[in-house]
Design an enzyme around this catalytic site. Structure first.
Site, PDB file in Angstrom:
ATOM      1  CG  ASP A  91      -0.356   0.399   2.374  1.00 35.42           C
ATOM      2  OD1 ASP A  91       0.760   0.505   2.544  1.00 35.42           O
ATOM      3  OD2 ASP A  91      -0.867   0.266   3.594  1.00 35.42           O
ATOM      4  CG  ASP A 264      -5.967  -5.195   2.529  1.00 44.81           C
ATOM      5  OD1 ASP A 264      -6.777  -4.791   1.527  1.00 44.81           O
ATOM      6  OD2 ASP A 264      -5.573  -4.921   3.367  1.00 44.81           O
ATOM      7  CB  CYS A 302     -11.019 -26.948  10.218  1.00 44.11           C
ATOM      8  SG  CYS A 302      -9.740 -25.898   9.766  1.00 44.11           S
ATOM      9  CB  CYS A 304      -6.074 -25.145   9.644  1.00 40.64           C
ATOM     10  SG  CYS A 304      -6.464 -25.191  11.339  1.00 40.64           S
ATOM     11  CB  CYS A 307      -8.803 -28.106  12.954  1.00 41.06           C
ATOM     12  SG  CYS A 307      -9.359 -26.560  13.278  1.00 41.06           S
ATOM     13  CG  HIS A 333      -8.954 -22.166  12.687  1.00 36.52           C
ATOM     14  ND1 HIS A 333      -9.461 -23.185  12.167  1.00 36.52           N
ATOM     15  CD2 HIS A 333      -9.928 -21.448  12.881  1.00 36.52           C
ATOM     16  CE1 HIS A 333     -10.633 -23.145  12.095  1.00 36.52           C
ATOM     17  NE2 HIS A 333     -10.926 -22.135  12.421  1.00 36.52           N
TER      18      HIS A 333
HETATM   19 ZN   LIG Z   1      -8.675 -25.167  11.420  1.00 39.40          ZN
END
Ligand SMILES: [Zn+2]
Length: 365
Positions: A91, A264, A302, A304, A307, A333
């Site tokens: 930016d 963003d 999930c 990730c 998880c 996550h």
């Molecule tokens: Zn997760």
């Protein structure tokens, strides 16, 4: 070719595309995590890549003061400095200058303000903002604009639109880094007549892409969505459209539905560091004692890194004991949630099922 933007599918106003940058193609719609000070807080570049990040943000204001744009240039540019070989958007620093506006004074040639680091007096101009971004060597540089807060009187809003146009013109005459794309920014608050005026002038300058600035600065959600839909329509469909500063799942889905390609926000990383997880239908505050014996992951299903292995009970324990791994797990996550959301949107647009995807995501319990 750098700057090429191919729209591969549309569904209603929503589009799925590919933007070519000097550091590879970026598939849109895309969520860009914020790496304000040359780091997406608490996340390593390799982890970002594994999560599916294609492009990250850097912040000209902060990097200009610490460690200095010339130093980053000497050290090989921002990509090498931060160890990230994907695309980077910087930016212009305008937003930071104006969000600290009690110390900023503005005229048509630039802005005088005090640094948040040591209170010293500085002046930003469109030329300096472009020079900082050239030294950083980002893939996408943003024009320097004036972003007023919501609710200012019309004359002030009108003046910001006029000045943003003037500055965009000056940014356009600056030499970018080799292969660096430059995006113009449309202002005008929630006043559609001013948005129209701003869009017409900014588009006429032939930027590589266009950003919708000046929203999520205090206006109502309905006004923000209505302005986004109207402004996206004012921007040429063959160039990428970027909504600056939106990152809540509902907001991202609505902006995609309006035909916006890039987003963003600090929300997923900031929420992670304050102990909250984005989950279907809302947020979990892991500081809450209700999670102390909960063996479930943050979100069932999930994939990730948090998880896949850890329970809510464990992450709550880490958070309440200020263990650094706790905020890292929540950050990973939350970023995963945003990346999956836009990946799902890309797939749905390609399959022609985006309106179903949108209503499923918005009506989640
Ligand atoms: Zn997760």
């Amino acid at each position: 070719m750098t700057g090429r933007f191919d729209i591969v599918a549309t569904d209603g106003a929503a589009r799925a595309g590919v933007l070519e940058t000097s550091h590879g193609p970026v598939e849109t719609p895309v969520f860009m995590p914020v790496g304000t000070k040359a780091s997406v807080k608490a996340v390593m570049p390799g982890e970002l890549r594994d999560l599916g990040a294609q492009i990250v943000l850097g912040n000209s204001y902060h990097l200009y003061f610490r460690p200095g744009a010339e130093r980053i240039d000497r050290l090989g540019g921002l990509h090498r400095f931060m160890g990230w070989d994907g695309a980077i958007l910087t930016d212009s620093g305008g937003y930071q200058v104006f969000s600290l506006r009690d110390t900023a004074t503005i005229d048509d040639s630039g802005v005088d303000f005090r640094s948040v680091y040591d209170g010293s007096q500085h002046r930003f101009t469109p030329e300096l903002a472009m020079e900082i971004q050239r030294l950083l060597g980002s893939d996408i540089a943003m024009a320097f604009d004036e972003c007023p807060p919501a609710g200012v009187e019309r004359a002030k809003l009108e003046d910001a639109v006029r000045r943003t146009s003037l500055w965009a013109q000056r940014c356009r005459t600056c030499m970018p880094a080799p292969g660096q794309l430059v995006f113009g920014i449309v202002q005008g608050g929630i006043d559609l007549e001013l948005r129209e005026r701003s869009a017409a002038h900014i588009v006429s300058l032939g930027f590589d892409g266009h950003a919708i600035g000046g929203l999520t600065v205090g206006e109502s959600r309905e006004a923000m969505f209505a302005t986004t839909r109207a402004t996206a329509e004012m921007l040429p469909s063959e160039r990428p459209r970027y909504f600056m500063g939106i990152g809540d799942p509902e907001g991202v889905i609505e902006a995609i539905a309006a035909g916006v390609d890039m987003f963003d926000c600090v929300l997923p990383t900031r929420l992670g560091r304050t102990g909250s997880a984005l989950v279907t239908g809302g947020r979990l505050n892991l500081r809450n004692a209700i999670h102390a014996d909960d063996e479930r992951p943050l979100e069932e299903g999930c994939t990730c890194p948090a998880c896949a292995t850890f329970s809510r009970a464990y992450i709550r324990h880490l958070i309440t004991q200020d263990e650094i791994v706790g905020l890292r797990l929540l950050t990973l996550h939350n970023l995963h949630v945003l990346f999956e959301l836009v990946r799902g949107a890309r797939e749905a647009i390609r399959a022609g099922t985006f309106s179903k995807y949108r209503s499923t995501r918005l009506s989640a319990p």
